[in-house]
Scaffold this motif. Structure first.
Motif, PDB file in Angstrom:
ATOM      1  N   HIS A   6       5.836  16.968 -17.449  1.00 56.96           N
ATOM      2  CA  HIS A   6       7.047  16.858 -18.272  1.00 56.96           C
ATOM      3  C   HIS A   6       7.704  18.211 -18.528  1.00 56.96           C
ATOM      4  O   HIS A   6       8.622  18.295 -19.349  1.00 56.96           O
ATOM      5  N   ASP A  66       7.366  18.685 -28.247  1.00 60.92           N
ATOM      6  CA  ASP A  66       7.929  19.700 -27.345  1.00 60.92           C
ATOM      7  C   ASP A  66       6.900  20.760 -26.971  1.00 60.92           C
ATOM      8  O   ASP A  66       7.227  21.775 -26.360  1.00 60.92           O
ATOM      9  N   LEU A 122       6.638  20.798 -20.123  1.00 60.41           N
ATOM     10  CA  LEU A 122       6.475  21.217 -21.512  1.00 60.41           C
ATOM     11  C   LEU A 122       5.476  22.373 -21.581  1.00 60.41           C
ATOM     12  O   LEU A 122       4.562  22.471 -20.746  1.00 60.41           O
ATOM     13  N   VAL A 179       4.388  12.814 -25.972  1.00 65.17           N
ATOM     14  CA  VAL A 179       5.629  13.214 -25.300  1.00 65.17           C
ATOM     15  C   VAL A 179       6.718  12.174 -25.561  1.00 65.17           C
ATOM     16  O   VAL A 179       7.866  12.515 -25.862  1.00 65.17           O
TER      17      VAL A 179
END
Length: 434
Positions: A205, A184, A207, A179
């Protein structure tokens, strides 16, 4: 107001279910009379009770008593069938049974909702630009190499990290570094325990997370509808994927995607022999565990309900389709925002037979809380978290994080299907009445 064609079809199926159910009850009475029908019902019910009790005795005991119990479980229905033949009643049982099965099939068809009503919502997304995938070459007996997953993933623009070194690799740290380097999308080809660790990083995060069905059991992949026979098809999500918003379970702040088990099942998973021969390990350990000779005494606090002294507790990330102690069935949806909590409390044969009644606090029961707390008479208790054995400090707290995980899946998935349908005769009668 016009009637929708689908509503008319459901009403016809509901009528068919009710008529078959009535016929299944009437046929034995017409063929054998009221007394004979009662005798048939008593024989069937008695055979079922004896079989269940004998199977429980088989699981609980060892040695000669175990195999005698198995013999009783096999012989009970055979002897009843022989009695039916001698009394010329076997055809009655077969006809009534066929009508009962037809009634259940018609009822499920009438109550089944469409796939659009039961499937998790899908969201269109653009392909990732810098996907990062972690692959365990030993998982699933070597599926990573068998299906050439590294090459296929790299051809789709993914960076692949292999867990093939002799030293233990911190999967969470590896995902966090990816990350920081600009990934991504995070994905895993490995077991459910590894999936959960990386999923937690992806959720933290915000994602997307990719599941590649290269593990041994692949429960999470199954519930997402992925192709477990060909894990390479999971990579289609990198070029033509959609997103699902999935809940994430936690046990003492550790994430899990499937379930956390305590008591009997956790003790079995903890055994060193479990991974090599699961069936033999279960049969060897279950008698001692059910007899209460091993393991701490548990107390389950499931929402507002307290379950004292269960032999096993299974907490799942969303409920399974049926009451399922071992977590072998499917979860039709992973976005209900609720845990599935299954408890098993059986101390003798009478209570084993009581499982047939699905009593609330004794025997096998399932509830849908948002928090489960497990207390014990020890500071630590064994747990199986997504199939991995570990010790957790008590009290153990299980929670659900609704919609915390963005799961990237292929647009076309072979395993997507409507959930199992529970037959509700009251609802069926309402359909008949319109």
């Amino acid at each position: 107001m016009a009637t929708h064609p689908g509503d008319r079809a459901r009403r016809w199926w509901a009528w068919a279910a009710l008529l078959c159910a009535v016929a299944a009850a009437v046929v034995p009475i017409l063929a054998a009379g009221f007394v004979g029908a009662v005798a048939l019902l008593a024989a069937c019910a008695g055979s079922l009770v004896i079989t269940v009790a004998a199977l429980y005795s088989f699981l609980r005991h060892t040695g000669v008593l175990r195999w005698l119990s198995l013999a009783v479980a096999i012989l009970a229905p055979i002897l009843v069938a022989i009695w039916f033949v001698r009394e010329h009643l076997l055809w009655v049982v077969l006809v009534a049974g066929a009508l009962a099965l037809a009634a259940l099939a018609a009822a499920r068809t009438a109550l089944r909702r469409s796939a659009a009503e039961t499937a998790m919502p899908e969201y269109s997304v653009a392909p990732p630009r810098r996907p990062f995938l972690i692959m365990n070459p030993r998982s699933g007996g070597g599926k990573v190499a068998e299906f050439d997953l590294v090459r296929k993933a790299e051809e789709l623009g993914a960076t692949v990290a292999l867990l093939d070194g002799p030293d233990l690799i911190d999967v969470t740290a590896l995902a966090e570094q990816a990350v920081a380097d600009g990934a991504d999308l995070l994905g895993v080809a490995g077991g459910d325990g590894t999936q959960a660790l990386v999923a937690a990083v992806a959720a933290a995060h915000d994602l997307p997370f990719l599941v590649i069905s290269a593990g041994t059991r692949n429960h999470f992949a199954m519930d997402l509808g992925l192709d477990r026979a060909d894990p390479a098809r999971s990579l289609d999500a990198l070029r033509d994927g959609v997103e699902l918003r999935v809940d994430l379970g936690t046990v003492n702040d550790r994430p899990f995607v499937n379930n956390a088990s305590f008591g009997v099942y956790a003790e079995i998973v903890r055994s060193p022999e479990y991974r090599d021969d699961k069936a033999a390990t279960v049969l060897a350990l279950l008698p001692d565990l059910l007899a209460g000779h091993r393991g701490p005494t548990l107390i389950g606090r499931i929402g507002d309900t307290v379950v004292p002294g269960p032999q096993a507790i299974l907490v799942s990330n969303n409920p399974y389709d049926t009451n399922d102690l071992a977590g072998l069935n499917r979860r039709a949806r992973l976005d209900r925002g609720a845990l599935g909590a299954v408890t098993l409390s059986v101390s003798n044969t009478r209570e084993a037979v009581a499982l047939l009644r699905r009593t609330r606090l004794r025997g096998l029961s399932q509830q849908l809380p948002v928090e489960v707390i497990i207390e014990a008479d020890t500071e630590e208790i064994p747990a199986g978290v997504d199939g991995e054995s570990m010790l957790l400090r008590t009290p153990v707290r299980c929670t659900i994080r609704p919609g915390d995980l963005r799961v990237r899946v292929p647009r076309t998935r072979p395993g997507v299907r409507p959930p199992a349908v529970a037959v509700d005769w009251v609802h069926l009668w309402r359909i008949v009445r319109g």
